[in-house]
Structures are given as structure tokens and as C-alpha cells.
Write a protein that holds these residues in place. Structure first.
Motif, short mmCIF file in Angstrom:
data_model
loop_
_atom_site.label_atom_id
_atom_site.label_comp_id
_atom_site.label_asym_id
_atom_site.label_seq_id
_atom_site.Cartn_x
_atom_site.Cartn_y
_atom_site.Cartn_z
N MET A 169 0.84 -1.06 0.08
CA MET A 169 0.00 -0.10 0.00
C MET A 169 0.73 1.17 0.13
N ILE A 170 0.64 2.20 -0.96
CA ILE A 170 1.60 3.37 -1.07
C ILE A 170 0.84 4.33 -0.18
N THR A 171 1.84 5.04 0.45
CA THR A 171 1.35 6.10 1.42
C THR A 171 1.27 7.49 0.83
N GLN A 172 0.69 8.51 1.40
CA GLN A 172 0.46 9.66 0.87
C GLN A 172 1.67 10.36 0.46
N PHE A 173 2.71 10.20 1.26
CA PHE A 173 3.89 10.75 0.86
C PHE A 173 4.70 9.80 -0.29
N GLU A 229 2.70 8.45 -2.70
CA GLU A 229 2.22 9.08 -3.84
C GLU A 229 2.54 10.46 -4.12
N ALA A 230 2.97 11.22 -3.41
CA ALA A 230 3.29 12.62 -3.88
C ALA A 230 4.70 12.48 -4.62
N ILE A 231 5.68 11.66 -3.82
CA ILE A 231 6.99 11.46 -4.76
C ILE A 231 6.86 10.94 -5.97
N LEU A 232 5.99 9.92 -6.46
CA LEU A 232 5.65 9.31 -7.54
C LEU A 232 5.04 10.28 -8.55
N ALA A 233 4.08 11.10 -8.19
CA ALA A 233 3.49 12.36 -9.04
C ALA A 233 4.58 13.29 -9.28
N LEU A 238 7.81 12.67 -9.71
CA LEU A 238 8.70 12.03 -10.55
C LEU A 238 8.04 11.93 -12.00
N ILE A 239 6.59 11.46 -11.92
CA ILE A 239 6.12 11.36 -13.24
C ILE A 239 5.98 12.76 -13.85
N GLY A 240 5.78 14.02 -13.20
CA GLY A 240 5.64 15.26 -13.52
C GLY A 240 6.90 15.62 -14.17
N LEU A 241 8.25 15.44 -13.37
CA LEU A 241 9.31 15.69 -13.83
C LEU A 241 9.68 14.90 -15.06
N ALA A 242 9.64 13.89 -15.18
CA ALA A 242 9.87 13.00 -16.38
C ALA A 242 9.17 13.42 -17.59
N GLY A 243 7.84 13.72 -17.40
CA GLY A 243 7.23 14.28 -18.40
C GLY A 243 7.55 15.60 -18.91
N GLY A 244 8.02 16.69 -17.95
CA GLY A 244 8.52 18.09 -18.37
C GLY A 244 9.84 17.78 -19.14
N ILE A 245 10.64 16.90 -18.66
CA ILE A 245 11.81 16.55 -19.29
C ILE A 245 11.51 16.28 -20.68
N ALA A 246 10.73 15.32 -21.11
CA ALA A 246 10.20 14.64 -22.24
C ALA A 246 9.94 15.69 -23.06
N VAL A 247 8.83 16.73 -22.70
CA VAL A 247 8.39 17.58 -23.57
C VAL A 247 9.33 18.67 -23.83
N GLY A 248 10.07 18.98 -22.86
CA GLY A 248 11.09 20.12 -22.98
C GLY A 248 12.16 19.66 -24.03
N SER A 249 12.62 18.18 -23.69
CA SER A 249 13.65 17.85 -24.95
C SER A 249 13.03 17.83 -26.14
N GLY A 250 11.87 17.43 -26.39
CA GLY A 250 11.26 17.24 -27.82
C GLY A 250 11.16 18.68 -28.40
N MET A 251 10.87 19.41 -27.54
CA MET A 251 10.56 20.76 -28.10
C MET A 251 11.87 21.51 -28.39
N VAL A 252 13.09 21.19 -27.77
CA VAL A 252 14.35 22.12 -28.10
C VAL A 252 14.90 20.90 -29.17
#
Length: 140
Positions: A1-5, A7-11, A13-27
Motif C-alpha cells: 500500500m502506497i502512503t500519501q508521501f 504518492e506525492a513522490i511518484l506524482a 517524478l512522473i511530472g518531472l519526467a514528462g516535463g523533461i520529455a516535452v522540453g527535450s522534444g521541443m528543443v
């Protein structure tokens, strides 16, 4: 069972990975299309190329901040037209850059052995764009 902490870390990391992917793609997209050097070449303003680069970076940062904040911009009635002109210029330059780079597709297809599948490659790109746009407009 994932704790609230967790879940926040996972969210995060997913947001950071998405931002890096989109930013890299744009560049990569801007670099592959050579939009900034081509713009400087067309306008014969190579001395201002750093200003163009700064405008792209600052525009990306500014509109990322506007997207994430609840900032509201109250413009005069013709303000939308001014913003529309700048957005149209950007889309026009992007479309012009794409038409210049589109001649790379047949060369690439022949080098990877897909020369006989060129029509299928183009149709896959077109249908992918249409399906993605429809998904964003209808469900997202």
C-alpha cells in the motif's frame, strides 16, 4: 500500500519526467528544423540571433508560469487580435520550417529500407495527428 508521501513522490517524478520529455522534444524540434538560424537568415539579422534565442526561452518560461498560475490578463478588446497575430506568426514560421524539412522524409525512408512504404509512413503520421488532436479536443 502506497502512503500519501509515496504518492506525492511518484506524482513529482512522473511530472518531472514528462516535463523533461516535452522540453527535450521541443528543443530537438527547434534544433532539427533550424527555426532560429533560418529566421535570422531570412531577415538578414544574424547579429540578433541571441535575442531570438532569448525570446524563445523567456517565452517558454513566461507561458509555463502563466499556465501553472491563476494569473489573469485583462486586455483591451483588440488585445486578442495582437496576441493572435503573434501566435499566427509563430505557427506560420513553424509551418514554413516543416515544409522545408519535409523533403527529409523520403531520404530517411530510403536509408532505413522503408522506401516502398513511404505512403504508409505519411498516412500513419497524418492519422496519428488527427487521432491525437481529436482525443485532446474531445476527451482531454
Amino acid at each position: 500500500m502506497i502512503t500519501q508521501f509515496g504518492e506525492a513522490i511518484l506524482a513529482a517524478l512522473i511530472g518531472l519526467a514528462g516535463g523533461i520529455a516535452v522540453g527535450s522534444g521541443m528543443v530537438a524540434f527547434l534544433v532539427v528544423l533550424d527555426i532560429i538560424p533560418r529566421l535570422a537568415q531570412i531577415t538578414r539579422s544574424f547579429s540578433k540571433i541571441h535575442a531570438y534565442e532569448a525570446a524563445v526561452v523567456l517565452g517558454s518560461l513566461l507561458f509555463t508560469w502563466v499556465d501553472f498560475s491563476d494569473a489573469k490578463v485583462h486586455l483591451f478588446p483588440m488585445g486578442a487580435a495582437v496576441v493572435g497575430i503573434f501566435a499566427g506568426c509563430f505557427v506560420g514560421m513553424l509551418a514554413a520550417a516543416l515544409t522545408e524539412i519535409i523533403n527529409v522524409l523520403p531520404i530517411l525512408a530510403k536509408r532505413v529500407g522503408m522506401g516502398s512504404y513511404m505512403i504508409l509512413l505519411l498516412m500513419a503520421m497524418i492519422f496519428g495527428k488527427v487521432v491525437g488532436s481529436l482525443f485532446e479536443w474531445l476527451f482531454y
